[in-house]
Write an enzyme that holds these catalytic residues in place. Sequence first.
Site, PDB file in Angstrom:
ATOM      1  N   LYS A 136       0.850  -1.210   0.000  1.00  0.00           N
ATOM      2  CA  LYS A 136       0.000   0.000   0.000  1.00  0.00           C
ATOM      3  C   LYS A 136       0.877   1.248   0.000  1.00  0.00           C
ATOM      4  CE  LYS A 136      -3.810  -2.359   2.292  1.00  0.00           C
ATOM      5  NZ  LYS A 136      -4.509  -2.729   3.522  1.00  0.00           N
TER       6      LYS A 136
ATOM      7  N   ASP B 113     -10.850   3.137   3.964  1.00  0.00           N
ATOM      8  CA  ASP B 113     -11.169   1.703   3.943  1.00  0.00           C
ATOM      9  C   ASP B 113     -12.673   1.486   3.784  1.00  0.00           C
ATOM     10  OD1 ASP B 113      -9.324  -0.381   3.998  1.00  0.00           O
ATOM     11  OD2 ASP B 113      -8.905  -0.144   6.137  1.00  0.00           O
TER      12      ASP B 113
ATOM     13  N   GLN C  80      -4.537  -1.148   9.724  1.00  0.00           N
ATOM     14  CA  GLN C  80      -4.455  -2.494   9.156  1.00  0.00           C
ATOM     15  C   GLN C  80      -5.014  -3.532  10.134  1.00  0.00           C
ATOM     16  OE1 GLN C  80      -3.547  -3.168   6.042  1.00  0.00           O
ATOM     17  NE2 GLN C  80      -3.671  -5.363   6.215  1.00  0.00           N
TER      18      GLN C  80
HETATM   19  N1  GUN Z   1      -6.541  -6.548   6.295  1.00  0.00           N
HETATM   20  C1  GUN Z   1      -6.760  -7.291   5.189  1.00  0.00           C
HETATM   21  N2  GUN Z   1      -7.354  -6.542   4.236  1.00  0.00           N
HETATM   22  C2  GUN Z   1      -7.531  -5.315   4.753  1.00  0.00           C
HETATM   23  C3  GUN Z   1      -8.070  -4.103   4.240  1.00  0.00           C
HETATM   24  O1  GUN Z   1      -8.558  -4.001   3.115  1.00  0.00           O
HETATM   25  N3  GUN Z   1      -8.041  -3.040   5.096  1.00  0.00           N
HETATM   26  C4  GUN Z   1      -7.530  -3.117   6.372  1.00  0.00           C
HETATM   27  N4  GUN Z   1      -7.545  -2.025   7.127  1.00  0.00           N
HETATM   28  N5  GUN Z   1      -7.008  -4.242   6.860  1.00  0.00           N
HETATM   29  C5  GUN Z   1      -7.011  -5.321   6.053  1.00  0.00           C
END
Ligand code: GUN
Length: 309
Positions: free
Chosen positions: A53, A120, A97
């Site tokens: 990311k 998100d 996350q």
């Molecule tokens: N963990 C796995 N996928 C995601 C996601 O799309 N966003 C977040 N914040 N955590 C994750």
Amino acid sequence: MTAQLIDGKKTAENIRSALKSRVAALVAKGVTPGLSVTLVGEDPASKVYVGAKDAAAKETGITAWTHRLPATVSEGELTEHLIKQNEDPAVHGILLQLPLPSHLPSEKLLDLISPKKDVDGFHPISLGNLMLGRPGFRPCTPWGVQELLRAYGLSPEGKHVVVVGRSNIVGKPVANILIQKEAFANATVTVCHTGTPDLARYTRDADFLIAAMGKPEVITGDMVKEGVVVLDVGVNRIKSDKTKSGTRLVGDVHFESVSQKAAWITPVPGGVGPMTIAMLLTNTVRGAEAALAEKTVAAAGPTATATVR
Ligand code: GUN
């Protein structure tokens, strides 16, 4: 029928490359989009996701900060950290996350993130706006599924979409997106889950099948009809004697048998997965655009309004 591939890697690259001009337009107006990512602890998969990311954001011209906090961080410390991100005008998107270490209350902490920066799309306000068909941030993976359909001109309008899985991150929001009265939606949606008896009875009727239950290769060729469009959201690591590492990635769909009957199918990896980051970056740019519009509105006077579109 042998299915044609829906290439998520290429589609995500196209979206990311188109974002660069939106970023440049913002920068020209004095706003550089900013994404704040917080990783708590040392979960190896989360470390990989967060690294990807951060790199993708920077490559698009977005300023990205990755905050690495120890697994022992307290709820109070993390609360304080998230509030700081909410208050920082350089931050347009905040991502915490998941999963968090078990002593931390995920829902309570996610709820602290300002809906204006909820890239998100996990905040109850964002999900409420989605359900009501109002503008706002949509969760990245479900939105990525819709954008893949758009990129390939595969409209689910008037079709039967069967979603397998009811998670808050994928199943519920993708169903809510695809029932909206809008382009590349307006479908009749059935949501199946672990409480559904005789799953195949539903999947065999699907014109579009979205597999998001997180179980390796459970949707098999005998469970789908000829010509179905298949979007496989699952990413599962299974043992394999064919690779050096001894493992390989597979989806929730048994690709070999289902691709014999489907018209279109996403591969794993390289299908829905890359779209998640592309939509996260898109949401961050939208957050920055909304912040700029808000600044412009504030300068224009008390009756004007601005919102995330
Ligand atoms: N963990 C796995 N996928 C995601 C996601 O799309 N966003 C977040 N914040 N955590 C994750």
